[in-house]
Design an enzyme around this catalytic site. Structure first.
Site, PDB file in Angstrom:
ATOM      1  N   ARG A 122      42.752  -4.433  46.840  1.00 37.29           N
ATOM      2  CA  ARG A 122      41.763  -5.653  46.789  1.00 37.29           C
ATOM      3  C   ARG A 122      41.196  -6.035  48.091  1.00 37.29           C
ATOM      4  O   ARG A 122      42.410  -6.146  48.839  1.00 37.29           O
ATOM      5  CB  ARG A 122      42.691  -6.687  45.963  1.00 37.29           C
ATOM      6  CG  ARG A 122      41.857  -7.983  46.225  1.00 37.29           C
ATOM      7  CD  ARG A 122      42.468  -9.038  45.118  1.00 37.29           C
ATOM      8  NE  ARG A 122      42.176  -8.867  43.721  1.00 37.29           N
ATOM      9  CZ  ARG A 122      42.100  -9.911  42.892  1.00 37.29           C
ATOM     10  NH1 ARG A 122      42.745 -10.775  43.121  1.00 37.29           N
ATOM     11  NH2 ARG A 122      41.801  -9.579  41.735  1.00 37.29           N
ATOM     12  N   HIS A 176      34.194  -6.069  40.752  1.00 37.84           N
ATOM     13  CA  HIS A 176      35.520  -6.024  40.121  1.00 37.84           C
ATOM     14  C   HIS A 176      35.523  -5.343  38.599  1.00 37.84           C
ATOM     15  O   HIS A 176      35.628  -5.877  37.688  1.00 37.84           O
ATOM     16  CB  HIS A 176      35.880  -7.582  39.965  1.00 37.84           C
ATOM     17  CG  HIS A 176      37.211  -8.038  39.732  1.00 37.84           C
ATOM     18  ND1 HIS A 176      38.173  -7.060  39.849  1.00 37.84           N
ATOM     19  CD2 HIS A 176      37.941  -9.018  39.336  1.00 37.84           C
ATOM     20  CE1 HIS A 176      39.412  -7.541  39.431  1.00 37.84           C
ATOM     21  NE2 HIS A 176      39.215  -8.864  39.322  1.00 37.84           N
ATOM     22  N   GLN A 221      38.133  -5.832  35.918  1.00 44.00           N
ATOM     23  CA  GLN A 221      37.894  -6.918  35.264  1.00 44.00           C
ATOM     24  C   GLN A 221      36.870  -6.763  34.109  1.00 44.00           C
ATOM     25  O   GLN A 221      37.123  -6.925  32.918  1.00 44.00           O
ATOM     26  CB  GLN A 221      37.462  -8.152  35.858  1.00 44.00           C
ATOM     27  CG  GLN A 221      37.005  -9.106  35.406  1.00 44.00           C
ATOM     28  CD  GLN A 221      38.510  -9.951  34.619  1.00 44.00           C
ATOM     29  OE1 GLN A 221      39.188 -10.155  35.379  1.00 44.00           O
ATOM     30  NE2 GLN A 221      38.336 -10.374  33.318  1.00 44.00           N
ATOM     31  N   ASP A 253      32.739 -17.718  35.976  1.00 44.07           N
ATOM     32  CA  ASP A 253      33.860 -17.415  36.796  1.00 44.07           C
ATOM     33  C   ASP A 253      33.649 -18.916  37.893  1.00 44.07           C
ATOM     34  O   ASP A 253      32.690 -19.476  37.600  1.00 44.07           O
ATOM     35  CB  ASP A 253      33.071 -16.132  37.606  1.00 44.07           C
ATOM     36  CG  ASP A 253      34.139 -15.588  38.640  1.00 44.07           C
ATOM     37  OD1 ASP A 253      35.366 -16.061  38.797  1.00 44.07           O
ATOM     38  OD2 ASP A 253      33.696 -14.825  39.552  1.00 44.07           O
ATOM     39  N   CYS A 293      37.209 -14.713  33.624  1.00 42.98           N
ATOM     40  CA  CYS A 293      38.236 -13.776  34.226  1.00 42.98           C
ATOM     41  C   CYS A 293      39.499 -14.233  34.669  1.00 42.98           C
ATOM     42  O   CYS A 293      40.487 -13.786  34.746  1.00 42.98           O
ATOM     43  CB  CYS A 293      37.568 -13.214  35.510  1.00 42.98           C
ATOM     44  SG  CYS A 293      37.198 -14.322  36.738  1.00 42.98           S
ATOM     45  N   ARG A 312      43.632  -7.169  30.697  1.00 42.44           N
ATOM     46  CA  ARG A 312      43.544  -6.550  31.935  1.00 42.44           C
ATOM     47  C   ARG A 312      44.417  -4.924  32.035  1.00 42.44           C
ATOM     48  O   ARG A 312      44.417  -4.065  32.816  1.00 42.44           O
ATOM     49  CB  ARG A 312      43.864  -7.402  33.042  1.00 42.44           C
ATOM     50  CG  ARG A 312      42.780  -8.301  32.963  1.00 42.44           C
ATOM     51  CD  ARG A 312      41.533  -7.790  34.053  1.00 42.44           C
ATOM     52  NE  ARG A 312      42.003  -7.084  35.160  1.00 42.44           N
ATOM     53  CZ  ARG A 312      41.983  -7.692  36.095  1.00 42.44           C
ATOM     54  NH1 ARG A 312      41.820  -8.635  36.574  1.00 42.44           N
ATOM     55  NH2 ARG A 312      42.435  -6.653  37.354  1.00 42.44           N
TER      56      ARG A 312
HETATM   57  N1   CP Z   1      40.738 -12.100  37.256  1.00 36.69           N
HETATM   58  C1   CP Z   1      41.618 -11.560  38.369  1.00 36.69           C
HETATM   59  O1   CP Z   1      41.272 -10.666  38.798  1.00 36.69           O
HETATM   60  O2   CP Z   1      42.639 -12.406  38.597  1.00 36.69           O
HETATM   61  P1   CP Z   1      43.600 -12.238  39.908  1.00 36.69           P
HETATM   62  O3   CP Z   1      42.928 -12.703  40.791  1.00 36.69           O
HETATM   63  O4   CP Z   1      44.847 -13.369  39.450  1.00 36.69           O
HETATM   64  O5   CP Z   1      44.183 -10.775  39.935  1.00 36.69           O
HETATM   65  N1  NVA Z   2      34.854 -14.264  41.915  1.00 37.69           N
HETATM   66  C1  NVA Z   2      36.300 -14.400  42.042  1.00 37.69           C
HETATM   67  C2  NVA Z   2      36.986 -13.588  41.118  1.00 37.69           C
HETATM   68  C3  NVA Z   2      38.483 -13.876  40.882  1.00 37.69           C
HETATM   69  C4  NVA Z   2      39.263 -12.768  39.993  1.00 37.69           C
HETATM   70  C5  NVA Z   2      36.906 -14.152  43.606  1.00 37.69           C
HETATM   71  O1  NVA Z   2      36.365 -13.143  44.086  1.00 37.69           O
HETATM   72  O2  NVA Z   2      37.453 -14.807  44.000  1.00 37.69           O
END
Ligand code: CP
Ligand code: NVA
Length: 320
Positions: free
Chosen positions: A98, A130, A133, A222, A262, A290
């Site tokens: 990530r 993502h 997701q 989101d 999400c 997920r």
């Molecule tokens: N939706 C999602 O990716 O959640 P987290 O940031 O908690 O992993």
């Molecule tokens: N758009 C958000 C998604 C979190 C799962 C972020 O990048 O923080």
């Protein structure tokens, strides 16, 4: 050739459907491809769903997940991204990250490919996309709506990583995509053109949420403030005024429309509590999916890697 999972567009529609089918198949039908092997999970940003769903997906595939915070590996500070990836590929069968910058996962994939290592790199969220997701989103829509071809998905809010991957997978699966985003937080012309080339490419964008939500079968949103944008919080909340998904907006959607997010969600901002906690919300099924989607996606790329490149890259007999 090693199959990486950096974006939804790394996959054909048949492959996406295969992954969704695998997500619903009994766990033991996937054959525990990670038995005796490791999975590296590196996080430059916080996570609840992604960390837990990935760790459990790895366990369900017979493997051992190893969680590392980004500051520990120190991408491009402690050592170059490529060196991190090369080392991890010697220990693990899959390396997931990530990251703040999408180029980080691209560079990891490039380094692994340059070494000829059959180790998939998995994007667990970047500033661009993502994809994990999106697989869970598609799985949830399929479970709730049935056949997705020709159905309409509306996305209200910030056109960012989650919206992009959702738009891509929805278009691949033959859905109509309707975006409602404020100017400056929307998909630009080049991006709309790119999206129009995916699947049947039925994509439209407006600044008016009711227009996007009209007749939609799934309404998504989101956060307005993504991780790393905390300093923009107040400005963003002002810019997104009028973009909350509330009961009135859901009233524009189809009678049986579902609400999706999400998570994490900020009640009172991008969605009202009555919607996210109401009967049309499927956000917890979506969140639980997920894990099923991650398990299937990992099994798919591992299988693709092993069937196309069966050579063992290791010289020491180490399992990977
Ligand atoms: N939706 C999602 O990716 O959640 P987290 O940031 O908690 O992993
Ligand atoms: N758009 C958000 C998604 C979190 C799962 C972020 O990048 O923080």
């Amino acid at each position: 050739m090693t199959r990486h999972l950096l974006d939804v567009t790394d996959f054909t529609v048949d492959e996406v459907n295969a992954i969704l089918d695998m997500a619903e198949a009994p766990i033991d039908s996937l054959g525990a491809p990670l038995t005796g092997k490791g999975a590296s999970l590196i996080f430059e940003k916080p996570s609840n769903r992604t960390r837990h769903s990935m760790e459990m997906a790895v366990v369900q595939l017979g493997g051992h997940p190893v969680y590392t915070r980004g500051e520990e590996v120190g991408f491009d500070t402690r050592e170059p991204v490529e060196d991190v990836a090369r080392i991890m590929a010697g220990y693990h069968a899959v390396v997931a990250a990530r990251v703040f910058e999408h180029s980080t996962v691209e560079r990891m994939a490039g380094a692994v490919d340059a070494d000829g290592a059959s180790v998939p790199i998995v994007n667990m969220l970047s500033d661009w996309s993502h994809p994990l997701q999106a697989f869970a989103d598609a799985l949830t829509m399929r479970q709730r709506l049935g056949q997705l071809v020709g159905r309409t998905v509306a996305y209200i809010g910030d056109y960012a990583n989650v919206a992009r991957s959702l738009a891509e997978i929805s278009l691949l699966l033959g859905m109509k995509v309707r975006l409602a985003c404020p100017t400056g937080f929307d998909a630009d012309e080049a991006e709309l053109e790119r999206l129009s080339m995916i699947g049947d490419g039925d994509i439209a964008q407006t600044t008016r949420p009711p227009e996007a939500a009209e007749g939609a079968h799934a309404v998504h949103t989101d956060t307005w403030v993504s991780m790393g944008q905390e300093s923009e919080k107040e400005a963003r909340r002002r810019a997104f005024e009028g973009y909350a998904v509330d009961g009135t907006l859901m009233g524009e959607a189809a009678d049986d429309a579902i609400f999706m997010h999400c998570l994490p969600a900020y009640r009172g901002f991008e969605v009202t509590a009555d919607v996210i906690d109401g009967p049309r919300s499927v956000v917890f099924q979506q969140g639980h999916n997920r894990m099923h989607a991650a398990r299937a996606a990992i099994a798919f790329v591992l299988d693709a890697a092993s069937s196309s490149n069966p050579a063992d890259f290791s010289t020491s007999g180490a399992v990977r």
